[in-house]
Design an enzyme around this catalytic site. Structure first.
Site, PDB file in Angstrom:
ATOM      1  N   SER A 135       0.830  -1.192   0.000  1.00 48.20           N
ATOM      2  CA  SER A 135       0.000   0.000   0.000  1.00 48.20           C
ATOM      3  C   SER A 135       0.876   1.258   0.000  1.00 48.20           C
ATOM      4  O   SER A 135       1.647   1.474  -0.934  1.00 48.20           O
ATOM      5  CB  SER A 135      -0.951  -0.034   1.205  1.00 48.20           C
ATOM      6  OG  SER A 135      -1.925   0.983   1.126  1.00 48.20           O
ATOM      7  N   GLU A 227      -2.060  -2.687  -7.874  1.00 43.62           N
ATOM      8  CA  GLU A 227      -3.282  -2.955  -7.110  1.00 43.62           C
ATOM      9  C   GLU A 227      -3.780  -1.626  -6.575  1.00 43.62           C
ATOM     10  O   GLU A 227      -3.049  -0.635  -6.574  1.00 43.62           O
ATOM     11  CB  GLU A 227      -3.005  -3.943  -5.971  1.00 43.62           C
ATOM     12  CG  GLU A 227      -1.991  -3.476  -4.925  1.00 43.62           C
ATOM     13  CD  GLU A 227      -2.565  -2.583  -3.835  1.00 43.62           C
ATOM     14  OE1 GLU A 227      -3.776  -2.710  -3.549  1.00 43.62           O
ATOM     15  OE2 GLU A 227      -1.816  -1.757  -3.278  1.00 43.62           O
ATOM     16  N   HIS A 297      -4.920  -5.246  -1.418  1.00 38.87           N
ATOM     17  CA  HIS A 297      -5.820  -5.039  -0.277  1.00 38.87           C
ATOM     18  C   HIS A 297      -6.890  -6.132  -0.247  1.00 38.87           C
ATOM     19  O   HIS A 297      -8.086  -5.877  -0.365  1.00 38.87           O
ATOM     20  CB  HIS A 297      -6.467  -3.657  -0.359  1.00 38.87           C
ATOM     21  CG  HIS A 297      -5.514  -2.536  -0.080  1.00 38.87           C
ATOM     22  ND1 HIS A 297      -4.650  -2.043  -1.032  1.00 38.87           N
ATOM     23  CD2 HIS A 297      -5.280  -1.806   1.044  1.00 38.87           C
ATOM     24  CE1 HIS A 297      -3.934  -1.058  -0.508  1.00 38.87           C
ATOM     25  NE2 HIS A 297      -4.294  -0.897   0.751  1.00 38.87           N
TER      26      HIS A 297
END
Length: 324
Positions: A135, A227, A297
């Site tokens: 992330s 992502e 995630h």
């Protein structure tokens, strides 16, 4: 016929030298962990309480590892785990501490980019250690990749409680230097083919936000993983179009699409979901593409070593990604 001038020759030579350097670049692999080693847990971005980390601490201890908790855990500066200088100092101290063999992000969110230029990586370059997370940690993955050092894209300490057993086992394998290989069922948007190259990438929004900065990675000849979470669909389109128009997809060997999770739409729908947006933008590139790669995630967030050479094989029976 007029002979090429010196400036033209200089440009051509520079191009081939750059290509040769990229081809010959040897990434440094930090030492893999062994029982008795120490892992530091800290927050480079959003705030987090100690209680949330207990499952992660117990997991590391079950693997025979010791844990050091950073000064940022429990700190609070609105959304962040303390002011920038505290988060930078915490990371710097763990980076320079020779007894800490890996730095594990407690949580993502936003804020790592605010401290990256405060960090002195001089000692780290001489003796690198694993930097682990995903992330918002994409900032560190990309920045460190430019130093020629591998990093670990994997679940964070706060994710242990909800992660799948497969995701947890992949983290253990990655930390202790065991082979990583992932096999996936076929997906209708996949593009068949084989490729081999260094894997880079991470969170699409973060990659987009560092374009043009010194943390930006050179994508040429690489395998790109992306992502994202909680973005508007038109934002996904905007970011992908930016990458396309600036030529970032032109030299890629392959693309892996991880979780595109909890996307948002407007009152007037965009008309395509995130995977359809990405599929449409990548359709004209003659490279293998894997959709629904198990990372991002999602609960089944498998570990990857960024900077490592991987082989990609995509066909009608499914796909396989193998780390060297």
């Amino acid at each position: 016929m007029k002979k090429p001038g010196p400036l033209f020759l200089l440009i051509i030579c520079g191009f081939f030298i750059h290509q040769n350097i990229q081809a010959q670049r040897k990434m440094m692999t930090p030492e893999f962990l062994k029982k008795g080693d120490t892992v530091g847990i800290l927050a480079t971005a959003r705030k987090i309480e100690m209680a949330t980390l207990q499952p992660g601490i117990k997991l590391l201890e079950s693997w025979g590892l010791h844990v050091v908790i950073g000064k940022t855990i429990g700190k609070e500066d609105h959304q962040l785990a303390g002011p920038d200088w505290i988060r930078a100092t915490d990371f710097q101290e763990m980076l320079d501490n020779p007894s800490i063999k890996a730095i594990w992000a407690a949580k993502g969110g936003y804020g790592t980019v605010r401290i990256i230029d405060r960090i002195d990586f001089s000692n780290f370059k001489k003796k690198p250690k694993w930097v682990v997370g995903f992330s918002d940690m994409t900032v560190l993955h990309s920045h460190i990749n430019n130093m020629g050092i591998e990093t670990m894209h994997a679940l964070m300490a706060m994710n242990v409680k909800t992660a799948t057993p497969e995701a947890i086992e992949s983290l253990r394998k990655a930390l202790f230097g065991e082979k990583l290989e992932y096999k996936m069922a076929d997906h209708p948007y996949n593009k068949n083919g084989k490729a081999s190259g260094e894997i880079v990438g991470g969170n699409l929004s973060v990659l987009y936000s560092i374009l043009g900065s010194k943390s930006e990675v050179d994508y040429k000849g690489k395998i790109l993983f992306i992502e994202d979470l909680d973005e508007y669909l038109y934002h996904i389109d905007r970011m992908m179009m930016n990458l396309k128009r600036n030529g970032y997809f032109d030299g890629l060997k392959a693309v892996l699409i991880g979780g595109m999770t909890e996307m948002n739409d407007n009152d007037i729908p965009w008309g395509k979901d995130a995977l359809q947006i990405i599929q449409d933008i990548l359709k004209d590139y003659k490279i293998p593409v894997i959709f629904n790669f198990p990372a991002g995630h999602i609960k089944d967030n498998r570990a990857m070593i960024f900077g490592k050479t991987v082989s990609v094989d995509v066909n009608e029976s499914g796909s396989k990604v193998t780390f060297e």
